[in-house]
Design an enzyme around this catalytic site. Structure first.
Site, mmCIF file in Angstrom:
data_model
loop_
_atom_site.group_PDB
_atom_site.id
_atom_site.type_symbol
_atom_site.label_atom_id
_atom_site.label_comp_id
_atom_site.label_asym_id
_atom_site.label_seq_id
_atom_site.Cartn_x
_atom_site.Cartn_y
_atom_site.Cartn_z
ATOM 1 C CG ASN A 150 8.411 -1.630 -18.687
ATOM 2 O OD1 ASN A 150 7.408 -0.938 -18.857
ATOM 3 N ND2 ASN A 150 9.506 -1.516 -19.440
ATOM 4 C CD1 TRP A 151 2.490 -4.078 -16.191
ATOM 5 C CD2 TRP A 151 0.611 -2.878 -16.389
ATOM 6 N NE1 TRP A 151 1.657 -4.467 -15.186
ATOM 7 C CE2 TRP A 151 0.487 -3.741 -15.277
ATOM 8 C CE3 TRP A 151 -0.450 -2.021 -16.696
ATOM 9 C CZ2 TRP A 151 -0.659 -3.777 -14.474
ATOM 10 C CZ3 TRP A 151 -1.588 -2.049 -15.904
ATOM 11 C CH2 TRP A 151 -1.688 -2.929 -14.803
ATOM 12 C CE LYS A 152 9.084 -3.719 -22.340
ATOM 13 N NZ LYS A 152 10.017 -4.402 -23.236
ATOM 14 C CG HIS A 164 12.941 0.385 -21.427
ATOM 15 N ND1 HIS A 164 12.939 -0.082 -22.725
ATOM 16 C CD2 HIS A 164 12.689 -0.689 -20.646
ATOM 17 C CE1 HIS A 164 12.683 -1.385 -22.708
ATOM 18 N NE2 HIS A 164 12.530 -1.780 -21.455
ATOM 19 C CD GLU A 221 10.779 -1.519 -25.266
ATOM 20 O OE1 GLU A 221 9.884 -0.965 -24.598
ATOM 21 O OE2 GLU A 221 10.967 -2.756 -25.245
ATOM 22 C CD GLU A 223 15.050 -3.941 -19.078
ATOM 23 O OE1 GLU A 223 14.234 -4.603 -18.428
ATOM 24 O OE2 GLU A 223 14.719 -3.122 -19.961
ATOM 25 N N GLY A 265 12.050 -8.961 -25.169
ATOM 26 C CA GLY A 265 10.921 -9.325 -26.023
ATOM 27 C C GLY A 265 11.254 -10.387 -27.060
ATOM 28 C CB SER A 305 13.448 -13.165 -22.536
ATOM 29 O OG SER A 305 13.205 -12.509 -23.762
ATOM 30 N N GLY A 318 8.961 -7.549 -18.562
ATOM 31 C CA GLY A 318 8.097 -6.982 -19.601
ATOM 32 C C GLY A 318 6.894 -7.873 -19.849
ATOM 33 N N GLY A 319 6.951 -8.637 -20.911
ATOM 34 C CA GLY A 319 5.813 -9.453 -21.350
ATOM 35 C C GLY A 319 5.171 -10.284 -20.249
#
Ligand code: 13P
Length: 258
Positions: A13-15, A100, A102, A172, A178, A214, A235-236
């Protein structure tokens, strides 16, 4: 079906990250690296929708599939700035993330809206990746199962058993996203087992259950070895080709063919 029979799925998930030039290098590296994975490890990337055509052109013919991070609750109409699920289908996509944390937090998306978006994604022939997760406050109050169960139930109430079987569900925990602080393998497994039971009651026991929060090359394998963890939503670490591919290799190490 056993953990191993379900295979593994790793989705980036590149966000809201990426630009054309950097994306090209990342997509090419992921496409190339994924060619070496066993067939029971599937890999996907969910890019900002603006870059869907780029993902399609660079990933076509590779084992990597692509998708988006959200869709509109409507199929078309006067909804300035929105992207509809059928538009996503036009670009050969496989996945659309919905719900998600966010979006739930920053865009005030309700569980009901997430359920409607899930329906739109299914109607468009895409696979929804439905995210659920509790905040630290909710975990400490002992309400993790109530929160994630409620989020999932809202979706399950709006889909048939056949549609439920087409879902991917991602657990999640908000406190792990993150932060560099993943849930422990045991914590994640406990919630996954709970979600699996809910899905089984709907006749959808075998949907892939991804863990997100993470995930890194260092902790991926232990997480992916858990009985009810079928892969990860990353994510990251999905923004760095070496890290993302290392996580895919960890999935391969826990798969039948790996
Ligand atoms: P991180 O892997 O950066 O913690 O993000 C997880 C996530 O939100 C994936 O959807």
């Amino acid at each position: 079906m056993s953990n191993q029979q379900r295979g593994k799925l790793v989705v980036g998930n590149w966000k809201m990250h990426g630009r054309l030039a950097a994306n090209a290098a990342l997509l090419q590296a992921v496409a190339q690296g994924s060619g070496e994975l066993p067939a029971d490890v599937r890999v996907g990337v969910c890019v900002p929708s603006l870059y869907l055509a780029q993902a399609q052109s660079l990933l076509k013919g590779s084992p990597v599939v692509w998708g988006v991070q959200d869709v509109s609750a409507f199929t078309h109409g006067a909804y300035t700035g929105e992207v509809a699920a059928p538009m996503v289908t036009d670009f050969g996509a496989t996945f659309a993330i919905v719900g998600h944390s966010e979006r739930r937090a920053y865009h005030r998306e309700s569980a009901e809206l997430v359920a409607v978006k899930t329906q739109r994604v299914l109607e468009a022939g895409l696979t929804p990746i439905v995210c659920v997760g509790e905040t630290l406050e909710e975990r400490e109050a002992g309400s993790t199962e109530q929160v994630v169960g409620g989020q999932l139930d809202e979706v399950l109430a709006k889909v048939s058993a056949q549609e439920a079987a087409r879902l991917v569900v991602a657990y999640e925990p908000v406190w792990a996203i993150g932060t560099g602080k993943s849930a422990s393998a045991a914590q994640a497994q406990a919630v996954h087992a709970f979600l699996r039971a809910r899905l089984a009651a709907k006749g959808a026991a075998d949907v892939p259950l991804l863990y997100g929060g993470s995930v890194k090359p260092e902790n991926a394998e232990e997480l992916f070895r858990q009985l009810d963890i079928d892969g990860g939503l990353i994510g990251g670490a999905s923004l760095k080709d070496q890290d993302f591919l290392a996580i895919c290799k960890a999935a391969a190490a826990t798969s039948v063919a790996g």
